[in-house]
Design an enzyme around this catalytic site. Sequence first.
Site, PDB file in Angstrom:
ATOM      1  CG  HIS A   1      -9.122  -2.759  -2.843  1.00 29.25           C
ATOM      2  ND1 HIS A   1     -10.163  -2.263  -3.606  1.00 29.25           N
ATOM      3  CD2 HIS A   1      -9.015  -1.937  -1.785  1.00 29.25           C
ATOM      4  CE1 HIS A   1     -10.646  -1.181  -3.026  1.00 29.25           C
ATOM      5  NE2 HIS A   1      -9.981  -0.963  -1.908  1.00 29.25           N
TER       6      HIS A   1
ATOM      7  CG  ASN B   1      -2.089   0.925   1.049  1.00 32.64           C
ATOM      8  OD1 ASN B   1      -1.901   2.115   0.869  1.00 32.64           O
ATOM      9  ND2 ASN B   1      -3.283   0.384   1.074  1.00 32.64           N
TER      10      ASN B   1
END
Length: 159
Positions: A103, A34
Site C-alpha cells: 500500500h 484512509n
Amino acid sequence: MTDISNPLHTCPFCSADNQGIAFASSESFLALYNIAPVFPGHSLIIPKAHVKSLRSLSDDHVSELFLFARKVTDVLLTYYASDAFNWSLQDNEPAGQTIAHLHLHIIIRQKNDLPEAGDWYQLLDNHNSIESFNRPRLSRDEYADIASKLKAAFDRSNK
Ligand SMILES: [Zn+2]
C-alpha cells in the site's frame, strides 16, 4: 501478480467490500480513503491482488501503479486545495510494513500543518494501517460521505 496464497480472511485490504469502498480504480489497483487519516485527504493505493512487495510487481504493474497514484494525487490536491504531498511505502517488516499487502500512502499537506514539515512520518508510523486504533477513526457515515465525494471528483477529472 502472484505473491502469496489468497488470505481473504486475514488481510483487511482483501476484504470483499474493498471494491465497493474504493473511490477510484485502474485495471489492477484501487484508491481507498484512509479510515484514520493523518491529515484530510490521506489515501492509499493498493493492488487488487494480494501482493506484499513492490518488488513482486511486473514492470507494467509498477508503471500502472505510479501513473494511477499520480492521477489520484492530482485529484486529491485539487479537492483539498493543496499543491504539496508526501508518498510513503513501507516494504517488509523491518521497514515498518504492518499489513502484508502493498500500500502506498498519499498524504496531502497544507502550509503550516505541522511545526516541522518532516514530522508527518511519525504520525504515519503511529497509525500505519487502516486497522489502526491509535488515531481517531472516521465513522462509517463519515467514511462513506468522503469516499463518495472523492469518487465524484475522480470521475469528473476523467471527463
Ligand atoms: Zn491482501
